[in-house]
Motif scaffolding. Structure first.
Motif, PDB file in Angstrom:
ATOM      1  N   ALA A   1       0.831  -1.204   0.000  1.00  0.00           N
ATOM      2  CA  ALA A   1       0.000   0.000   0.000  1.00  0.00           C
ATOM      3  C   ALA A   1       0.863   1.251   0.000  1.00  0.00           C
ATOM      4  O   ALA A   1       0.487   2.296  -0.528  1.00  0.00           O
ATOM      5  N   GLY A   2       2.013   1.148   0.614  1.00  0.00           N
ATOM      6  CA  GLY A   2       2.942   2.268   0.695  1.00  0.00           C
ATOM      7  C   GLY A   2       4.357   1.751   0.750  1.00  0.00           C
ATOM      8  O   GLY A   2       4.592   0.558   0.993  1.00  0.00           O
ATOM      9  N   ALA A   3       5.296   2.627   0.502  1.00  0.00           N
ATOM     10  CA  ALA A   3       6.703   2.238   0.576  1.00  0.00           C
ATOM     11  C   ALA A   3       7.551   3.458   0.904  1.00  0.00           C
ATOM     12  O   ALA A   3       7.243   4.583   0.486  1.00  0.00           O
ATOM     13  N   VAL A   4       8.619   3.206   1.652  1.00  0.00           N
ATOM     14  CA  VAL A   4       9.667   4.206   1.897  1.00  0.00           C
ATOM     15  C   VAL A   4      10.928   3.650   1.261  1.00  0.00           C
ATOM     16  O   VAL A   4      11.412   2.583   1.659  1.00  0.00           O
ATOM     17  N   ASP A   5      11.440   4.344   0.249  1.00  0.00           N
ATOM     18  CA  ASP A   5      12.591   3.832  -0.494  1.00  0.00           C
ATOM     19  C   ASP A   5      13.798   4.738  -0.347  1.00  0.00           C
ATOM     20  O   ASP A   5      13.742   5.932  -0.656  1.00  0.00           O
ATOM     21  N   VAL A   6      14.905   4.151   0.092  1.00  0.00           N
ATOM     22  CA  VAL A   6      16.166   4.887   0.227  1.00  0.00           C
ATOM     23  C   VAL A   6      17.153   4.518  -0.875  1.00  0.00           C
ATOM     24  O   VAL A   6      18.252   5.045  -0.927  1.00  0.00           O
ATOM     25  N   ALA A   7      16.753   3.593  -1.750  1.00  0.00           N
ATOM     26  CA  ALA A   7      17.701   2.980  -2.673  1.00  0.00           C
ATOM     27  C   ALA A   7      17.753   3.657  -4.037  1.00  0.00           C
ATOM     28  O   ALA A   7      18.825   3.917  -4.585  1.00  0.00           O
ATOM     29  N   GLY A   8      16.585   3.921  -4.619  1.00  0.00           N
ATOM     30  CA  GLY A   8      16.566   4.381  -5.996  1.00  0.00           C
ATOM     31  C   GLY A   8      16.940   3.247  -6.935  1.00  0.00           C
ATOM     32  O   GLY A   8      16.912   2.073  -6.579  1.00  0.00           O
ATOM     33  N   GLY A   9      17.312   3.592  -8.184  1.00  0.00           N
ATOM     34  CA  GLY A   9      17.784   2.605  -9.134  1.00  0.00           C
ATOM     35  C   GLY A   9      16.791   1.487  -9.385  1.00  0.00           C
ATOM     36  O   GLY A   9      15.574   1.675  -9.371  1.00  0.00           O
ATOM     37  N   GLN A  10      17.333   0.296  -9.617  1.00  0.00           N
ATOM     38  CA  GLN A  10      16.505  -0.867  -9.936  1.00  0.00           C
ATOM     39  C   GLN A  10      15.567  -1.224  -8.788  1.00  0.00           C
ATOM     40  O   GLN A  10      14.436  -1.680  -9.004  1.00  0.00           O
ATOM     41  N   VAL A  11      16.029  -1.023  -7.561  1.00  0.00           N
ATOM     42  CA  VAL A  11      15.185  -1.333  -6.401  1.00  0.00           C
ATOM     43  C   VAL A  11      13.901  -0.508  -6.452  1.00  0.00           C
ATOM     44  O   VAL A  11      12.790  -1.041  -6.313  1.00  0.00           O
ATOM     45  N   LEU A  12      14.028   0.799  -6.674  1.00  0.00           N
ATOM     46  CA  LEU A  12      12.845   1.661  -6.722  1.00  0.00           C
ATOM     47  C   LEU A  12      11.932   1.267  -7.879  1.00  0.00           C
ATOM     48  O   LEU A  12      10.703   1.261  -7.741  1.00  0.00           O
ATOM     49  N   ALA A  13      12.503   0.927  -9.024  1.00  0.00           N
ATOM     50  CA  ALA A  13      11.695   0.501 -10.170  1.00  0.00           C
ATOM     51  C   ALA A  13      10.851  -0.720  -9.822  1.00  0.00           C
ATOM     52  O   ALA A  13       9.656  -0.788 -10.138  1.00  0.00           O
ATOM     53  N   ASN A  14      11.465  -1.694  -9.141  1.00  0.00           N
ATOM     54  CA  ASN A  14      10.728  -2.902  -8.759  1.00  0.00           C
ATOM     55  C   ASN A  14       9.691  -2.626  -7.677  1.00  0.00           C
ATOM     56  O   ASN A  14       8.622  -3.255  -7.656  1.00  0.00           O
ATOM     57  N   VAL A  15      10.009  -1.716  -6.771  1.00  0.00           N
ATOM     58  CA  VAL A  15       9.032  -1.344  -5.744  1.00  0.00           C
ATOM     59  C   VAL A  15       7.804  -0.723  -6.399  1.00  0.00           C
ATOM     60  O   VAL A  15       6.655  -1.099  -6.095  1.00  0.00           O
ATOM     61  N   CYS A  16       8.016   0.218  -7.306  1.00  0.00           N
ATOM     62  CA  CYS A  16       6.891   0.862  -7.998  1.00  0.00           C
ATOM     63  C   CYS A  16       6.045  -0.169  -8.744  1.00  0.00           C
ATOM     64  O   CYS A  16       4.803  -0.097  -8.747  1.00  0.00           O
ATOM     65  N   ALA A  17       6.704  -1.141  -9.366  1.00  0.00           N
ATOM     66  CA  ALA A  17       5.998  -2.144 -10.159  1.00  0.00           C
ATOM     67  C   ALA A  17       5.130  -3.065  -9.309  1.00  0.00           C
ATOM     68  O   ALA A  17       4.187  -3.686  -9.824  1.00  0.00           O
ATOM     69  N   SER A  18       5.427  -3.161  -8.010  1.00  0.00           N
ATOM     70  CA  SER A  18       4.678  -4.091  -7.151  1.00  0.00           C
ATOM     71  C   SER A  18       3.762  -3.377  -6.158  1.00  0.00           C
ATOM     72  O   SER A  18       3.283  -3.984  -5.200  1.00  0.00           O
ATOM     73  N   MET A  19       3.494  -2.083  -6.393  1.00  0.00           N
ATOM     74  CA  MET A  19       2.579  -1.349  -5.519  1.00  0.00           C
ATOM     75  C   MET A  19       1.137  -1.737  -5.803  1.00  0.00           C
ATOM     76  O   MET A  19       0.754  -2.061  -6.932  1.00  0.00           O
ATOM     77  N   LYS A  20       0.300  -1.675  -4.769  1.00  0.00           N
ATOM     78  CA  LYS A  20      -1.133  -1.862  -4.938  1.00  0.00           C
ATOM     79  C   LYS A  20      -1.729  -0.692  -5.717  1.00  0.00           C
ATOM     80  O   LYS A  20      -1.104   0.364  -5.865  1.00  0.00           O
ATOM     81  N   TYR A  21      -2.975  -0.885  -6.168  1.00  0.00           N
ATOM     82  CA  TYR A  21      -3.679   0.187  -6.853  1.00  0.00           C
ATOM     83  C   TYR A  21      -3.730   1.425  -5.948  1.00  0.00           C
ATOM     84  O   TYR A  21      -4.084   1.339  -4.779  1.00  0.00           O
ATOM     85  N   ARG A  22      -3.294   2.563  -6.504  1.00  0.00           N
ATOM     86  CA  ARG A  22      -3.215   3.843  -5.801  1.00  0.00           C
ATOM     87  C   ARG A  22      -2.244   3.820  -4.620  1.00  0.00           C
ATOM     88  O   ARG A  22      -2.374   4.583  -3.665  1.00  0.00           O
ATOM     89  N   GLY A  23      -1.270   2.934  -4.678  1.00  0.00           N
ATOM     90  CA  GLY A  23      -0.222   2.919  -3.669  1.00  0.00           C
ATOM     91  C   GLY A  23       0.678   4.145  -3.775  1.00  0.00           C
ATOM     92  O   GLY A  23       0.688   4.854  -4.788  1.00  0.00           O
TER      93      GLY A  23
END
Length: 332
Positions: free
Chosen positions: A218-240
């Protein structure tokens, strides 16, 4: 305090950088309307980049690093502050363009300072530091975009680091279910004590993935950027909502627009350096209210000023848990 003060000093001769513990005369302090006797500073990832020269963080030489400090006002021509006031500074280009907090004394613009929250000692304020204050800004962004404890799990990347540790503790205290990502499985017990419900390996997010993955967070706090952030965005819930505040895994973002236009995902950028004063004060008020101070000792390592140069290498290598604070005076 005498006419001289000790500080970590970064110099550049036009060819290469050098770093040393120096004793400097007070008349070399930069311009500013408030002079602070530094009680405690910190060693952040950005400070480590500056000290090691791994990234061109420092804009002017010579430079005293240290993007954080807490201390007591010695002199002030700023109406907001008077001698004896206990204050905190985070960011504003200090340690990059203006001499910073890894020193016994600092002179800065009063507009960059905020009063120390009464709930915290000077040392506790630095155990939180820019990392913890950034974590609070991230949590506030998730809330502002409608993520509640009932929305679902919240992912925290780099969870054993400074931002991640405080974000995990804050979110857990507020009732969120936290999934903590780390490349250091030996820190699992530490993260569980901070409130993480489950621990995930960094390897799960570090390799190229699908433009859209299974909806999980539903939410995420990302300190990494790069490929990690891309994968986090891809696995967010609807309107995450993803609060992005770091680049430990790189400046790039090898993502597609799919999560944003097909799932309505929000990518909220978090800047702690130039954040308006009232918002940063609110972040510190939230930390005073929502962070359990008893957790700070477990996430804090103390090092003397003279050890900062060697500890910077450990920070860059990613072997430091939580926060590194640098006690400078006995006033805590």
């Amino acid at each position: 305090m005498g006419t001289n003060f000790k500080a970590i000093l970064i110099e550049h001769d036009g060819t290469r950088q050098s770093v040393r513990l120096a004793e400097l005369p007070r008349d070399r302090l930069p311009e500013g309307d408030v002079t602070v006797r530094v009680a405690c500073s910190t060693l952040n990832y950005k400070d480590a980049l500056a000290i090691t020269g791994k990234s061109p963080v420092v804009r002017n030489f010579p430079m005293i690093p240290g993007i954080d400090f807490a201390g007591t006002v010695e002199e002030s021509s700023k109406a907001d502050f008077k001698p004896g006031d206990r204050v905190v500074l985070n960011g504003w280009g200090v340690g990059e363009r203006h001499w910073g907090g890894l020193a016994e004394v600092a002179r800065v613009k009063g507009d960059w300072l905020i009063p120390l929250e009464p709930a915290f000692s000077l040392a506790q304020a630095m155990s939180i530091g820019t990392a913890g204050y950034t974590a609070a800004l991230c949590v506030m962004a998730l809330e502002r975009h409608g993520v509640t404890p009932g929305s679902g799990e919240v992912l925290v990347t780099g969870a054993a680091g400074g931002v991640g540790s405080v974000a995990t503790a804050l979110l857990a205290k507020l009732g969120y279910e936290v999934a903590a990502v780390t490349g250091r499985p030996e820190e699992s017990d530490y993260l569980t004590k901070l409130g993480a419900k489950r621990i995930l390996p960094r390897s799960r997010f570090s390799e190229p993935g699908k433009p859209l993955a299974k909806e999980e967070w539903a939410g995420a706090v990302d300190v990494a950027g790069g490929q990690v952030l891309a994968n986090v965005c891809a696995s967010m819930k609807y309107r995450g909502v993803v609060a992005a505040c770091g680049l430990a895994a790189g400046m790039g973002l090898p993502a597609t627009v799919a999560p944003f236009i097909l799932r309505g995902v929000t990518l909220a950028g978090i800047d702690s350096v130039m954040c308006p004063r009232e918002e940063r004060r609110e972040a510190w008020r939230r930390l005073a209210r929502d962070l359990d101070p008893s957790l700070l000792d477990a996430m804090t390592e103390r090092v003397p000023l003279e050890a900062c140069i060697s500890v910077a290498d450990r920070l860059i290598a990613g072997t430091v848990r939580g926060r590194v604070i640098v006690p400078i005076s006995n006033e805590q």
